[in-house]
Design a protein around this motif. Structure first.
Motif, mmCIF file in Angstrom:
data_model
loop_
_atom_site.group_PDB
_atom_site.id
_atom_site.type_symbol
_atom_site.label_atom_id
_atom_site.label_comp_id
_atom_site.label_asym_id
_atom_site.label_seq_id
_atom_site.Cartn_x
_atom_site.Cartn_y
_atom_site.Cartn_z
ATOM 1 N N ASP A 240 41.908 68.867 26.669
ATOM 2 C CA ASP A 240 40.568 69.135 27.198
ATOM 3 C C ASP A 240 39.974 70.427 26.638
ATOM 4 O O ASP A 240 38.755 70.534 26.475
ATOM 5 C CB ASP A 240 40.608 69.213 28.726
ATOM 6 C CG ASP A 240 40.841 67.853 29.362
ATOM 7 O OD1 ASP A 240 40.702 66.834 28.652
ATOM 8 O OD2 ASP A 240 41.177 67.801 30.569
ATOM 9 N N ARG A 251 39.680 62.935 22.523
ATOM 10 C CA ARG A 251 38.709 62.801 23.608
ATOM 11 C C ARG A 251 37.750 61.639 23.343
ATOM 12 O O ARG A 251 37.325 60.935 24.268
ATOM 13 C CB ARG A 251 37.946 64.110 23.794
ATOM 14 C CG ARG A 251 38.801 65.249 24.345
ATOM 15 C CD ARG A 251 37.947 66.426 24.790
ATOM 16 N NE ARG A 251 37.223 67.045 23.682
ATOM 17 C CZ ARG A 251 37.709 68.016 22.899
ATOM 18 N NH1 ARG A 251 38.952 68.464 23.100
ATOM 19 N NH2 ARG A 251 36.987 68.539 21.928
ATOM 20 N N ALA A 252 37.421 61.414 22.077
ATOM 21 C CA ALA A 252 36.504 60.329 21.729
ATOM 22 C C ALA A 252 37.130 58.966 21.989
ATOM 23 O O ALA A 252 36.495 58.086 22.584
ATOM 24 C CB ALA A 252 36.081 60.447 20.256
ATOM 25 N N THR A 254 39.572 58.299 23.970
ATOM 26 C CA THR A 254 39.834 58.145 25.402
ATOM 27 C C THR A 254 38.573 57.693 26.121
ATOM 28 O O THR A 254 38.597 56.771 26.946
ATOM 29 C CB THR A 254 40.332 59.467 26.012
ATOM 30 O OG1 THR A 254 41.537 59.869 25.356
ATOM 31 C CG2 THR A 254 40.610 59.308 27.494
ATOM 32 N N ALA A 255 37.465 58.330 25.823
ATOM 33 C CA ALA A 255 36.201 57.999 26.492
ATOM 34 C C ALA A 255 35.759 56.577 26.160
ATOM 35 O O ALA A 255 35.299 55.835 27.044
ATOM 36 C CB ALA A 255 35.124 58.997 26.089
ATOM 37 N N THR A 256 35.886 56.164 24.898
ATOM 38 C CA THR A 256 35.461 54.815 24.513
ATOM 39 C C THR A 256 36.415 53.749 25.031
ATOM 40 O O THR A 256 36.037 52.573 25.122
ATOM 41 C CB THR A 256 35.357 54.700 22.985
ATOM 42 O OG1 THR A 256 36.613 55.094 22.398
ATOM 43 C CG2 THR A 256 34.243 55.596 22.443
ATOM 44 N N CYS A 258 37.234 53.125 27.958
ATOM 45 C CA CYS A 258 36.735 52.523 29.192
ATOM 46 C C CYS A 258 35.647 51.491 28.931
ATOM 47 O O CYS A 258 35.213 50.809 29.853
ATOM 48 C CB CYS A 258 36.205 53.614 30.115
ATOM 49 S SG CYS A 258 36.382 53.196 31.873
ATOM 50 N N ASP A 266 44.453 59.367 31.155
ATOM 51 C CA ASP A 266 44.851 60.259 30.061
ATOM 52 C C ASP A 266 45.661 61.421 30.619
ATOM 53 O O ASP A 266 45.919 61.480 31.829
ATOM 54 C CB ASP A 266 43.608 60.730 29.300
ATOM 55 C CG ASP A 266 42.751 61.706 30.107
ATOM 56 O OD1 ASP A 266 43.051 61.942 31.301
ATOM 57 O OD2 ASP A 266 41.768 62.236 29.547
ATOM 58 N N SER A 269 44.818 63.078 34.007
ATOM 59 C CA SER A 269 44.775 62.340 35.273
ATOM 60 C C SER A 269 45.916 62.728 36.210
ATOM 61 O O SER A 269 45.694 62.958 37.391
ATOM 62 C CB SER A 269 44.815 60.834 35.008
ATOM 63 O OG SER A 269 46.017 60.476 34.337
ATOM 64 N N CYS A 291 38.246 55.353 35.160
ATOM 65 C CA CYS A 291 38.459 56.091 33.906
ATOM 66 C C CYS A 291 38.644 57.573 34.200
ATOM 67 O O CYS A 291 37.742 58.210 34.737
ATOM 68 C CB CYS A 291 37.276 55.897 32.974
ATOM 69 S SG CYS A 291 36.902 54.168 32.614
ATOM 70 N N ARG A 292 39.811 58.097 33.855
ATOM 71 C CA ARG A 292 40.089 59.522 34.090
ATOM 72 C C ARG A 292 40.770 60.105 32.864
ATOM 73 O O ARG A 292 41.930 59.924 32.649
ATOM 74 C CB ARG A 292 40.982 59.684 35.315
ATOM 75 C CG ARG A 292 40.278 59.268 36.606
ATOM 76 C CD ARG A 292 41.117 59.582 37.808
ATOM 77 N NE ARG A 292 41.280 61.016 37.981
ATOM 78 C CZ ARG A 292 41.976 61.573 38.950
ATOM 79 N NH1 ARG A 292 42.568 60.835 39.854
ATOM 80 N NH2 ARG A 292 42.081 62.891 39.044
#
Length: 292
Positions: A240, A251-252, A254-256, A258, A266, A269, A291-292
């Protein structure tokens, strides 16, 4: 009458005229005497009035019904009397019965469509026999995925449902490859996705109690790292605050994630996911995603 007798006679007349009471004092009755053999006399004891004792009515105890010897309860079954001040025992609610877990049956048409899409995207897989490990663990129509996309290997190969394999392939094509090209182009092409867990019969987070894991249904896969053509691997870890391109890449993706999976966990969490990404396709009401 001679004069010498006149005085006493007058005195007697005067006394008689004075009037004596009709009832004079009664002398006490002397006890009767009995002559003894020796010639003496002794008083006879007075008889005392007989005093009868008070008679208390007899109270007869209630007769308890006799119990035959063979009808008596054994000593282990005789319950002691409850003391008057004893508190009633707390009645504990009966535990809820554990739900009966079953393996979800695949819809034949949906399964066939999934296989077609997986082949079209370029994945390499092998259909397997039905898995049933008991307690809800298993997959109705499992497959073993070995290649996610052409040139990108899943290492080691993993067992899962077709839907899980298809979402993994779509996510890799639409999100991971573009992010890697922008952030890690110098590392070369992506060659391997290293997975930490696919199908396995266990509870969530390997706990001793609790709900069954989506891994036990073939719905989940854990991603541990990505390996590129030059041999460098980008490992999943807490990023983070990582300001490098590797941190931006993690981070990219992980976000996509969801956008393709219903659950994404991740390293931020909880402690159980500090070194991998957890993706699963669990069905939730109203299309809700976690999504976390």
């Amino acid at each position: 009458m001679p004069l010498r007798f006149l005085g006493p006679y007058l005195s007697i007349l005067l006394l008689a005229g004075a009037g004596l009471p009709e009832n004079g004092p009664v002398p006490e009755k002397k006890p009767a005497t009995v002559e003894t053999e020796q010639g003496g006399k002794v008083a006879t004891p007075q008889e005392k009035p007989e005093v009868k004792p008070e008679v208390t009515p007899e109270v007869k105890p209630e007769k308890k019904p006799q119990v035959k010897e063979d009808e008596k309860a054994p000593a282990s079954e005789v319950k002691p009397e409850t003391p008057v001040d004893a508190k009633p025992a707390t009645v504990q609610p009966a535990p809820e019965p554990e739900p009966v877990l079953t393996i979800k049956l695949e819809d034949s048409k949906e399964y066939a469509a999934c296989l077609a899409d997986l082949k079209a995207i370029g994945a390499v897989f092998k259909e397997e026999s039905r898995i049933d490990d008991g307690k809800g663990c298993g997959i109705d129509k499992p497959l073993t995925l070995s290649t996610v996309l052409p040139g990108i290997t899943l290492k080691p190969e993993g067992k899962m449902r077709c839907e899980t394999a298809l979402e993994l392939a779509r996510w890799t094509k639409d999100a991971v490859l573009p992010a890697a090209k922008v952030a890690l182009e110098s590392e070369g092409e992506l060659t391997t996705i290293n997975q930490a867990s696919s199908y396995i019969c266990r509870l969530r987070n390997n706990a001793a109690t609790g709900k069954i894991s989506e891994h036990a249904r073939g719905n989940a896969i854990d991603i541990a790292s990505f390996t590129f053509k030059n041999g460098k691997s980008i490992e999943i870890q807490p990023r983070d605050e990582d300001s490098t391109l590797a941190g931006a890449f993690q981070r990219a993706v992980t976000a996509t994630g969801c956008l393709y999976f219903e659950t994404v966990l991740d390293p931020g969490s909880d402690e159980a996911h500090e070194n991998h990404l957890h993706f699963d396709v669990i069905e939730r009401k109203g299309g809700y995603r976690y999504c976390r």
